[in-house]
Design a protein around this motif. Sequence first.
Motif, PDB file in Angstrom:
ATOM      1  N   LEU A  53       0.826  -1.208   0.000  1.00 47.83           N
ATOM      2  CA  LEU A  53       0.000   0.000   0.000  1.00 47.83           C
ATOM      3  C   LEU A  53       0.860   1.258   0.000  1.00 47.83           C
ATOM      4  CD1 LEU A  53      -2.811  -1.211   2.371  1.00 47.83           C
ATOM      5  CD2 LEU A  53      -3.077  -0.532  -0.011  1.00 47.83           C
ATOM      6  N   GLU A  54       1.970   1.237   0.728  1.00 49.50           N
ATOM      7  CA  GLU A  54       2.869   2.394   0.727  1.00 49.50           C
ATOM      8  C   GLU A  54       3.405   2.651  -0.679  1.00 49.50           C
ATOM      9  OE1 GLU A  54       5.740   1.519   3.783  1.00 49.50           O
ATOM     10  OE2 GLU A  54       4.412   2.260   5.362  1.00 49.50           O
ATOM     11  N   LYS A  55       3.729   1.595  -1.414  1.00 50.44           N
ATOM     12  CA  LYS A  55       4.187   1.742  -2.799  1.00 50.44           C
ATOM     13  C   LYS A  55       3.066   2.296  -3.671  1.00 50.44           C
ATOM     14  CE  LYS A  55       7.528  -2.011  -2.546  1.00 50.44           C
ATOM     15  NZ  LYS A  55       7.794  -3.409  -2.941  1.00 50.44           N
ATOM     16  N   LEU A  56       1.856   1.788  -3.488  1.00 50.20           N
ATOM     17  CA  LEU A  56       0.723   2.241  -4.300  1.00 50.20           C
ATOM     18  C   LEU A  56       0.440   3.727  -4.098  1.00 50.20           C
ATOM     19  CD1 LEU A  56      -1.876  -0.676  -4.029  1.00 50.20           C
ATOM     20  CD2 LEU A  56      -0.528  -0.019  -6.022  1.00 50.20           C
ATOM     21  N   VAL A  57       0.488   4.206  -2.851  1.00 50.29           N
ATOM     22  CA  VAL A  57       0.150   5.613  -2.603  1.00 50.29           C
ATOM     23  C   VAL A  57       1.256   6.554  -3.062  1.00 50.29           C
ATOM     24  CG1 VAL A  57      -1.428   5.062  -0.724  1.00 50.29           C
ATOM     25  CG2 VAL A  57       0.933   5.681  -0.192  1.00 50.29           C
ATOM     26  N   ARG A  58       2.400   6.004  -3.411  1.00 48.22           N
ATOM     27  CA  ARG A  58       3.501   6.825  -3.910  1.00 48.22           C
ATOM     28  C   ARG A  58       3.694   6.700  -5.420  1.00 48.22           C
ATOM     29  NH1 ARG A  58       5.462   9.540   0.073  1.00 48.22           N
ATOM     30  NH2 ARG A  58       5.494   8.700   2.166  1.00 48.22           N
ATOM     31  N   THR A  59       2.775   6.007  -6.123  1.00 46.28           N
ATOM     32  CA  THR A  59       2.906   5.830  -7.571  1.00 46.28           C
ATOM     33  C   THR A  59       2.657   7.119  -8.341  1.00 46.28           C
ATOM     34  OG1 THR A  59       0.605   5.133  -7.777  1.00 46.28           O
ATOM     35  CG2 THR A  59       2.278   3.383  -7.573  1.00 46.28           C
ATOM     36  N   ASN A  60       1.996   8.073  -7.733  1.00 46.31           N
ATOM     37  CA  ASN A  60       1.672   9.336  -8.368  1.00 46.31           C
ATOM     38  C   ASN A  60       1.520  10.378  -7.270  1.00 46.31           C
ATOM     39  OD1 ASN A  60       0.850  11.303 -10.228  1.00 46.31           O
ATOM     40  ND2 ASN A  60      -0.545   9.915 -11.281  1.00 46.31           N
ATOM     41  N   LYS A  61       1.508  11.655  -7.635  1.00 51.21           N
ATOM     42  CA  LYS A  61       1.327  12.703  -6.624  1.00 51.21           C
ATOM     43  C   LYS A  61      -0.041  12.615  -5.972  1.00 51.21           C
ATOM     44  CE  LYS A  61       4.571  15.940  -8.646  1.00 51.21           C
ATOM     45  NZ  LYS A  61       4.731  17.243  -9.296  1.00 51.21           N
ATOM     46  N   VAL A  62      -1.045  12.175  -6.746  1.00 52.20           N
ATOM     47  CA  VAL A  62      -2.394  12.002  -6.215  1.00 52.20           C
ATOM     48  C   VAL A  62      -2.846  10.578  -6.537  1.00 52.20           C
ATOM     49  CG1 VAL A  62      -4.793  12.805  -6.277  1.00 52.20           C
ATOM     50  CG2 VAL A  62      -2.925  14.453  -6.545  1.00 52.20           C
ATOM     51  N   VAL A  63      -3.311   9.876  -5.513  1.00 49.42           N
ATOM     52  CA  VAL A  63      -3.780   8.497  -5.666  1.00 49.42           C
ATOM     53  C   VAL A  63      -5.147   8.388  -4.999  1.00 49.42           C
ATOM     54  CG1 VAL A  63      -3.320   6.070  -5.136  1.00 49.42           C
ATOM     55  CG2 VAL A  63      -1.421   7.597  -5.688  1.00 49.42           C
ATOM     56  N   ILE A  64      -6.076   7.730  -5.685  1.00 46.63           N
ATOM     57  CA  ILE A  64      -7.423   7.573  -5.150  1.00 46.63           C
ATOM     58  C   ILE A  64      -7.802   6.095  -5.159  1.00 46.63           C
ATOM     59  CG2 ILE A  64      -9.869   8.159  -5.423  1.00 46.63           C
ATOM     60  CD1 ILE A  64      -8.931  10.666  -6.948  1.00 46.63           C
ATOM     61  N   PHE A  65      -8.271   5.624  -4.029  1.00 49.71           N
ATOM     62  CA  PHE A  65      -8.865   4.295  -3.932  1.00 49.71           C
ATOM     63  C   PHE A  65     -10.364   4.542  -3.956  1.00 49.71           C
ATOM     64  CE2 PHE A  65      -4.706   3.890  -2.098  1.00 49.71           C
ATOM     65  CZ  PHE A  65      -4.246   2.683  -2.617  1.00 49.71           C
ATOM     66  N   MET A  66     -11.040   3.990  -4.954  1.00 43.90           N
ATOM     67  CA  MET A  66     -12.447   4.321  -5.165  1.00 43.90           C
ATOM     68  C   MET A  66     -13.238   3.101  -5.594  1.00 43.90           C
ATOM     69  SD  MET A  66     -12.078   6.291  -8.848  1.00 43.90           S
ATOM     70  CE  MET A  66     -13.835   6.386  -9.133  1.00 43.90           C
ATOM     71  N   LYS A  67     -14.548   3.265  -5.619  1.00 44.65           N
ATOM     72  CA  LYS A  67     -15.431   2.224  -6.139  1.00 44.65           C
ATOM     73  C   LYS A  67     -15.669   2.535  -7.609  1.00 44.65           C
ATOM     74  CE  LYS A  67     -17.734   1.423  -1.740  1.00 44.65           C
ATOM     75  NZ  LYS A  67     -18.990   1.549  -0.990  1.00 44.65           N
ATOM     76  N   GLY A  68     -15.220   1.616  -8.463  1.00 43.15           N
ATOM     77  CA  GLY A  68     -15.298   1.836  -9.894  1.00 43.15           C
ATOM     78  C   GLY A  68     -14.026   2.505 -10.380  1.00 43.15           C
ATOM     79  N   ASN A  69     -14.118   3.131 -11.539  1.00 43.20           N
ATOM     80  CA  ASN A  69     -12.972   3.860 -12.073  1.00 43.20           C
ATOM     81  C   ASN A  69     -13.438   5.249 -12.497  1.00 43.20           C
ATOM     82  OD1 ASN A  69     -13.729   3.875 -14.977  1.00 43.20           O
ATOM     83  ND2 ASN A  69     -13.492   1.665 -14.786  1.00 43.20           N
ATOM     84  N   PRO A  70     -12.520   6.147 -12.801  1.00 42.16           N
ATOM     85  CA  PRO A  70     -12.928   7.516 -13.129  1.00 42.16           C
ATOM     86  C   PRO A  70     -13.872   7.618 -14.320  1.00 42.16           C
ATOM     87  CG  PRO A  70     -10.630   7.479 -12.557  1.00 42.16           C
ATOM     88  CD  PRO A  70     -11.061   6.041 -12.640  1.00 42.16           C
ATOM     89  N   GLN A  71     -13.791   6.687 -15.253  1.00 49.03           N
ATOM     90  CA  GLN A  71     -14.715   6.714 -16.381  1.00 49.03           C
ATOM     91  C   GLN A  71     -16.105   6.231 -15.982  1.00 49.03           C
ATOM     92  OE1 GLN A  71     -13.981   8.210 -19.017  1.00 49.03           O
ATOM     93  NE2 GLN A  71     -11.766   8.323 -18.858  1.00 49.03           N
TER      94      GLN A  71
END
Length: 171
Positions: A53-71
């Motif tokens: 999880l620490e690696k995932l939250v550092r993959t970009n300046k902004v990271v979102i864990f959400m239901k679904g995807n932005p599209q």
Amino acid sequence: MNRICQTLLRQSYARAPLTSNHVAATVTRSTRWYSADASPPASAADVVDKSTLEKLVRTNKVVIFMKGNPQAPRCGFSNAVVQIMRMHGVQYDAHDVLQNEALRQGVKEFTDWPTIPQVFIDGEFVGGCDILMQLHQSGDLIEELKKVGIISELLKAEEAKQEPNTEEKKK
């Protein structure tokens, strides 16, 4: 609660200038997200550990864990977060927790925050939809983004509106 988020977002859009450039920029921005969820969903028995999880939250300046995807957000709160990010023109990494139950539970334990979506800026947990909405409405989100080198599209639009006034004063 979904109606509240939609109402607040409509108010934000109402305050934003509606120019053809704004509409074109909004359309362009709709594809400015990435997803690290290309791998097949893990089984429920899999565990997402803290280092992952620490690696995932550092993959970009902004990271979102959400239901679904932005599209295609799959809940109103995730949709509200996506809309806020679109208004600000933020490029971000999105992770669909509905595709991976271990990720969904892991991120909740990682942040000690019970709800999804969860937003991280520069690897730091910011909060969920309610907190992001407050930051957006108060203008503090612009400042938080600026701290990590992201210039908000809303700030750019505001500065562009102020430019003609500055030039008139010089004359």
